[in-house]
Design an enzyme around this catalytic site. Structure first.
Site, PDB file in Angstrom:
ATOM      1  N   SER A   1       0.869  -1.188   0.000  1.00  0.00           N
ATOM      2  CA  SER A   1       0.000   0.000   0.000  1.00  0.00           C
ATOM      3  C   SER A   1       0.899   1.228   0.000  1.00  0.00           C
ATOM      4  O   SER A   1       2.085   1.137   0.321  1.00  0.00           O
ATOM      5  CB  SER A   1      -0.927  -0.014   1.220  1.00  0.00           C
ATOM      6  OG  SER A   1      -0.175  -0.158   2.406  1.00  0.00           O
TER       7      SER A   1
ATOM      8  N   GLU B   1       1.275   5.615   0.795  1.00  0.00           N
ATOM      9  CA  GLU B   1       0.757   6.863   1.388  1.00  0.00           C
ATOM     10  C   GLU B   1       1.142   8.044   0.504  1.00  0.00           C
ATOM     11  O   GLU B   1       2.278   8.164   0.069  1.00  0.00           O
ATOM     12  CB  GLU B   1       1.345   7.084   2.793  1.00  0.00           C
ATOM     13  CG  GLU B   1       0.793   8.369   3.432  1.00  0.00           C
ATOM     14  CD  GLU B   1       1.490   8.739   4.722  1.00  0.00           C
ATOM     15  OE1 GLU B   1       1.187   8.115   5.751  1.00  0.00           O
ATOM     16  OE2 GLU B   1       2.347   9.656   4.702  1.00  0.00           O
TER      17      GLU B   1
ATOM     18  N   ASP C   1      -0.787  15.682  15.686  1.00  0.00           N
ATOM     19  CA  ASP C   1       0.299  16.351  16.418  1.00  0.00           C
ATOM     20  C   ASP C   1      -0.160  17.684  16.963  1.00  0.00           C
ATOM     21  O   ASP C   1      -1.216  18.189  16.582  1.00  0.00           O
ATOM     22  CB  ASP C   1       1.479  16.580  15.474  1.00  0.00           C
ATOM     23  CG  ASP C   1       2.318  15.325  15.337  1.00  0.00           C
ATOM     24  OD1 ASP C   1       2.489  14.628  16.349  1.00  0.00           O
ATOM     25  OD2 ASP C   1       2.774  15.050  14.219  1.00  0.00           O
TER      26      ASP C   1
ATOM     27  N   ALA D   1     -10.802  14.027  22.593  1.00  0.00           N
ATOM     28  CA  ALA D   1      -9.646  14.230  23.460  1.00  0.00           C
ATOM     29  C   ALA D   1      -8.498  13.289  23.117  1.00  0.00           C
ATOM     30  O   ALA D   1      -7.355  13.540  23.487  1.00  0.00           O
ATOM     31  CB  ALA D   1     -10.061  14.029  24.915  1.00  0.00           C
TER      32      ALA D   1
ATOM     33  N   TYR E   1       3.895   2.621  16.841  1.00  0.00           N
ATOM     34  CA  TYR E   1       5.243   3.170  16.976  1.00  0.00           C
ATOM     35  C   TYR E   1       6.253   2.124  17.457  1.00  0.00           C
ATOM     36  O   TYR E   1       6.356   1.861  18.657  1.00  0.00           O
ATOM     37  CB  TYR E   1       5.199   4.385  17.922  1.00  0.00           C
ATOM     38  CG  TYR E   1       4.259   5.431  17.355  1.00  0.00           C
ATOM     39  CD1 TYR E   1       4.717   6.365  16.450  1.00  0.00           C
ATOM     40  CD2 TYR E   1       2.889   5.401  17.651  1.00  0.00           C
ATOM     41  CE1 TYR E   1       3.847   7.271  15.854  1.00  0.00           C
ATOM     42  CE2 TYR E   1       2.007   6.304  17.066  1.00  0.00           C
ATOM     43  CZ  TYR E   1       2.503   7.235  16.168  1.00  0.00           C
ATOM     44  OH  TYR E   1       1.636   8.125  15.569  1.00  0.00           O
TER      45      TYR E   1
ATOM     46  N   ARG F   1      -5.589  -0.473  23.230  1.00  0.00           N
ATOM     47  CA  ARG F   1      -6.861   0.241  23.469  1.00  0.00           C
ATOM     48  C   ARG F   1      -7.444   0.762  22.150  1.00  0.00           C
ATOM     49  O   ARG F   1      -8.655   0.787  21.949  1.00  0.00           O
ATOM     50  CB  ARG F   1      -6.642   1.397  24.458  1.00  0.00           C
ATOM     51  CG  ARG F   1      -6.484   0.873  25.886  1.00  0.00           C
ATOM     52  CD  ARG F   1      -6.578   1.968  26.909  1.00  0.00           C
ATOM     53  NE  ARG F   1      -7.813   2.743  26.829  1.00  0.00           N
ATOM     54  CZ  ARG F   1      -8.053   3.835  27.535  1.00  0.00           C
ATOM     55  NH1 ARG F   1      -7.144   4.285  28.377  1.00  0.00           N
ATOM     56  NH2 ARG F   1      -9.182   4.493  27.422  1.00  0.00           N
TER      57      ARG F   1
ATOM     58  N   PHE G   1      13.750  13.960  10.298  1.00  0.00           N
ATOM     59  CA  PHE G   1      12.419  13.541  10.732  1.00  0.00           C
ATOM     60  C   PHE G   1      12.517  12.472  11.821  1.00  0.00           C
ATOM     61  O   PHE G   1      11.787  12.512  12.822  1.00  0.00           O
ATOM     62  CB  PHE G   1      11.610  13.034   9.535  1.00  0.00           C
ATOM     63  CG  PHE G   1      10.165  12.819   9.876  1.00  0.00           C
ATOM     64  CD1 PHE G   1       9.366  13.894  10.231  1.00  0.00           C
ATOM     65  CD2 PHE G   1       9.617  11.552   9.876  1.00  0.00           C
ATOM     66  CE1 PHE G   1       8.030  13.704  10.582  1.00  0.00           C
ATOM     67  CE2 PHE G   1       8.275  11.344  10.231  1.00  0.00           C
ATOM     68  CZ  PHE G   1       7.488  12.429  10.584  1.00  0.00           C
TER      69      PHE G   1
ATOM     70  N   HIS H   1       3.647  -0.965   3.883  1.00  0.00           N
ATOM     71  CA  HIS H   1       3.011   0.326   3.560  1.00  0.00           C
ATOM     72  C   HIS H   1       4.125   1.335   3.271  1.00  0.00           C
ATOM     73  O   HIS H   1       4.950   1.619   4.140  1.00  0.00           O
ATOM     74  CB  HIS H   1       2.181   0.778   4.761  1.00  0.00           C
ATOM     75  CG  HIS H   1       1.408   2.039   4.530  1.00  0.00           C
ATOM     76  ND1 HIS H   1       0.327   2.128   3.675  1.00  0.00           N
ATOM     77  CD2 HIS H   1       1.560   3.287   5.052  1.00  0.00           C
ATOM     78  CE1 HIS H   1      -0.162   3.359   3.686  1.00  0.00           C
ATOM     79  NE2 HIS H   1       0.571   4.087   4.498  1.00  0.00           N
TER      80      HIS H   1
HETATM   81  P1  FAD Z   1      -1.910   8.074  19.811  1.00  0.00           P
HETATM   82  O1  FAD Z   1      -1.445   6.701  19.565  1.00  0.00           O
HETATM   83  O2  FAD Z   1      -3.268   8.233  20.329  1.00  0.00           O
HETATM   84  O3  FAD Z   1      -0.935   8.794  20.849  1.00  0.00           O
HETATM   85  C1  FAD Z   1       0.484   8.777  20.637  1.00  0.00           C
HETATM   86  C2  FAD Z   1       1.153   8.128  21.842  1.00  0.00           C
HETATM   87  O4  FAD Z   1       0.929   8.936  22.994  1.00  0.00           O
HETATM   88  C3  FAD Z   1       0.565   6.768  22.128  1.00  0.00           C
HETATM   89  O5  FAD Z   1       1.265   5.770  21.427  1.00  0.00           O
HETATM   90  C4  FAD Z   1       0.648   6.687  23.635  1.00  0.00           C
HETATM   91  O6  FAD Z   1       1.877   6.175  24.026  1.00  0.00           O
HETATM   92  C5  FAD Z   1       0.588   8.131  24.091  1.00  0.00           C
HETATM   93  N1  FAD Z   1      -0.774   8.511  24.528  1.00  0.00           N
HETATM   94  C6  FAD Z   1      -1.592   9.402  23.914  1.00  0.00           C
HETATM   95  N2  FAD Z   1      -2.726   9.574  24.645  1.00  0.00           N
HETATM   96  C7  FAD Z   1      -2.617   8.758  25.716  1.00  0.00           C
HETATM   97  C8  FAD Z   1      -3.456   8.491  26.842  1.00  0.00           C
HETATM   98  N3  FAD Z   1      -4.623   9.123  27.005  1.00  0.00           N
HETATM   99  N4  FAD Z   1      -3.017   7.600  27.754  1.00  0.00           N
HETATM  100  C9  FAD Z   1      -1.827   6.968  27.603  1.00  0.00           C
HETATM  101  N5  FAD Z   1      -0.992   7.199  26.570  1.00  0.00           N
HETATM  102  C10 FAD Z   1      -1.372   8.071  25.641  1.00  0.00           C
HETATM  103  N6  FAD Z   1      -0.348  13.233  11.519  1.00  0.00           N
HETATM  104  C11 FAD Z   1      -1.137  14.128  10.871  1.00  0.00           C
HETATM  105  O7  FAD Z   1      -1.283  15.255  11.334  1.00  0.00           O
HETATM  106  N7  FAD Z   1      -1.782  13.796   9.708  1.00  0.00           N
HETATM  107  C12 FAD Z   1      -1.675  12.560   9.160  1.00  0.00           C
HETATM  108  O8  FAD Z   1      -2.274  12.294   8.123  1.00  0.00           O
HETATM  109  C13 FAD Z   1      -0.872  11.586   9.833  1.00  0.00           C
HETATM  110  N8  FAD Z   1      -0.756  10.320   9.365  1.00  0.00           N
HETATM  111  C14 FAD Z   1      -0.052   9.377  10.078  1.00  0.00           C
HETATM  112  C15 FAD Z   1      -0.037   8.050   9.638  1.00  0.00           C
HETATM  113  C16 FAD Z   1       0.644   7.068  10.353  1.00  0.00           C
HETATM  114  C17 FAD Z   1       0.618   5.652   9.857  1.00  0.00           C
HETATM  115  C18 FAD Z   1       1.340   7.427  11.549  1.00  0.00           C
HETATM  116  C19 FAD Z   1       2.102   6.371  12.320  1.00  0.00           C
HETATM  117  C20 FAD Z   1       1.345   8.745  11.998  1.00  0.00           C
HETATM  118  C21 FAD Z   1       0.647   9.736  11.272  1.00  0.00           C
HETATM  119  N9  FAD Z   1       0.581  11.058  11.705  1.00  0.00           N
HETATM  120  C22 FAD Z   1      -0.196  11.966  11.036  1.00  0.00           C
HETATM  121  C23 FAD Z   1       1.354  11.479  12.887  1.00  0.00           C
HETATM  122  C24 FAD Z   1       0.504  11.364  14.151  1.00  0.00           C
HETATM  123  O9  FAD Z   1      -0.576  12.257  14.085  1.00  0.00           O
HETATM  124  C25 FAD Z   1       1.405  11.706  15.349  1.00  0.00           C
HETATM  125  O10 FAD Z   1       2.393  10.736  15.514  1.00  0.00           O
HETATM  126  C26 FAD Z   1       0.651  11.964  16.630  1.00  0.00           C
HETATM  127  O11 FAD Z   1       1.538  12.572  17.554  1.00  0.00           O
HETATM  128  C27 FAD Z   1       0.081  10.711  17.263  1.00  0.00           C
HETATM  129  O12 FAD Z   1      -1.071  10.289  16.656  1.00  0.00           O
HETATM  130  P2  FAD Z   1      -1.665   8.826  17.030  1.00  0.00           P
HETATM  131  O13 FAD Z   1      -3.042   8.719  16.566  1.00  0.00           O
HETATM  132  O14 FAD Z   1      -0.735   7.772  16.634  1.00  0.00           O
HETATM  133  O15 FAD Z   1      -1.692   9.019  18.613  1.00  0.00           O
END
Ligand code: FAD
Length: 292
Positions: free
Chosen positions: A7, A9, A101, A117, A139, A158, A210, A259
């Site tokens: 796949s 991106e 982010d 949230a 990650y 989760r 990066f 990917h």
């Molecule tokens: P989460 O997994 O929810 O949080 C990141 C980490 O913080 C978790 O692994 C966990 O360890 C910790 N954490 C967060 N909240 C909690 C909680 N309440 N309790 C305990 N631990 C917690 N960014 C963009 O802006 N646009 C995109 O299109 C984009 N695409 C992406 C695609 C992929 C495949 C990946 C891996 C990343 C992408 N990102 C993108 C970057 C991503 O938005 C950032 O890495 C962001 O900081 C984390 O998003 P997440 O959904 O993985 O977060």
């Protein structure tokens, strides 16, 4: 060793020039028959609209299965769900659901007062619509916001339990980094597929910058190898060899899906995919809309 499912991106274009580059990228990679392609999403109304347009245009013109990225940043729950509903109306059935982010200038992510949230809240809400297959981020080297590797993997569990069916990882430089992470995921009871995210390195300086920002390890041997290759004018050749070897090691270790982070630069990705034994299909007919 079976042929992997692949796949790609892409990111949405912000300029006319970038639009041509995206199109060239899709054109070059669509014949490699990806399982799906995905389009990233950024903060700000214009970027969001561009993601929507890129997702729907790629789906319509190439018949590809397109996953739209969606984050919780800077939007109310209602606004975010409206965007998702517009995707459903346009026939999009896959979403990469992310927290996102911190916006530019801010140190950490902070939720909109009326927004989701966390990624888990977003995933639950999207799952409740029953309209999407959901993928999430993972990650192999703990996310900078994670307390440690175990906490990171438990948070991933989760996200899966909230309704995601697979995870795509951040890029990494060594297959062992992925295998250690995969083992920990299995130990913590994650059974959903974890798809390694692969970065074909078109610029070592960019990849290194990066990686350091993400808190990822940059192996010194790789730094030396890219520096030497650049000095000899062979950076591209080395990048092809390194990325192909990384993918091969992953496949030898039982990985079935890869990917690719294309950065809208198709050539290296295409070369790697071909080196893995995937041949392009004859170019599918473009279903160009009639210009009125
Ligand atoms: P989460 O997994 O929810 O949080 C990141 C980490 O913080 C978790 O692994 C966990 O360890 C910790 N954490 C967060 N909240 C909690 C909680 N309440 N309790 C305990 N631990 C917690 N960014 C963009 O802006 N646009 C995109 O299109 C984009 N695409 C992406 C695609 C992929 C495949 C990946 C891996 C990343 C992408 N990102 C993108 C970057 C991503 O938005 C950032 O890495 C962001 O900081 C984390 O998003 P997440 O959904 O993985 O977060």
């Amino acid at each position: 060793m079976a042929t992997p499912r692949i796949s790609f991106e892409f990111f949405p274009p912000q300029t006319l020039d970038a639009s041509f580059r995206l199109w060239e990228t899709v054109q070059a990679l669509a014949p490699m028959q990806p399982e799906f392609v995905s389009v990233t999403y950024g903060a700000g109304g214009t970027t969001r609209k561009l993601t929507h347009e890129a997702v729907t245009a790629i789906g319509k013109n190439y018949g590809l299965n397109v996953a739209a990225h969606l984050t919780c940043v800077d939007a109310t729950k209602a606004e975010t769900l409206e965007i998702a509903a517009a995707y459903a109306d346009a026939g999009v059935t896959e979403i990469v659901a992310l927290r996102g982010d911190a916006p530019k200038g801010a140190e950490r992510f902070s939720a909109h007062p009326e927004g989701f949230a966390s990624s888990v809240e977003l995933i639950e809400a999207l799952a409740a619509t029953g309209k999407f297959k959901l993928r999430v981020g993972a990650y192999p080297e703990p996310h900078p916001d994670a307390a440690d590797s175990l906490a990171d993997v438990r948070w991933l569990k989760r996200k899966i339990d909230a309704g995601a069916s697979s995870a795509i990882t951040q890029f990494f430089f060594d297959a062992d980094t992925f295998f250690r992470f995969r083992d920990l995921c299995v130990k913590e009871g994650i059974t959903a597929p974890i798809i390694p995210g692969i970065l074909p390195i078109t610029s070592w300086a960019g990849a290194k910058k990066f990686a350091l920002r993400c808190g990822s390890d940059v192996p010194a041997r790789l730094d030396d190898a890219f520096t030497t290759a650049a000095r000899d004018g062979r950076e591209e050749l080395y990048a092809l060899a390194h990325c192909t070897q990384l993918c091969d090691n992953l496949l030898q270790g039982g990985v079935e899906d890869l990917h690719f982070y294309t950065l809208n630069r198709p050539h290296l990705t295409r070369e790697v995919v071909r080196a893995l034994g995937i041949q392009p299909e004859l170019v599918p007919e473009l279903v160009l809309e009639k210009v009125a």
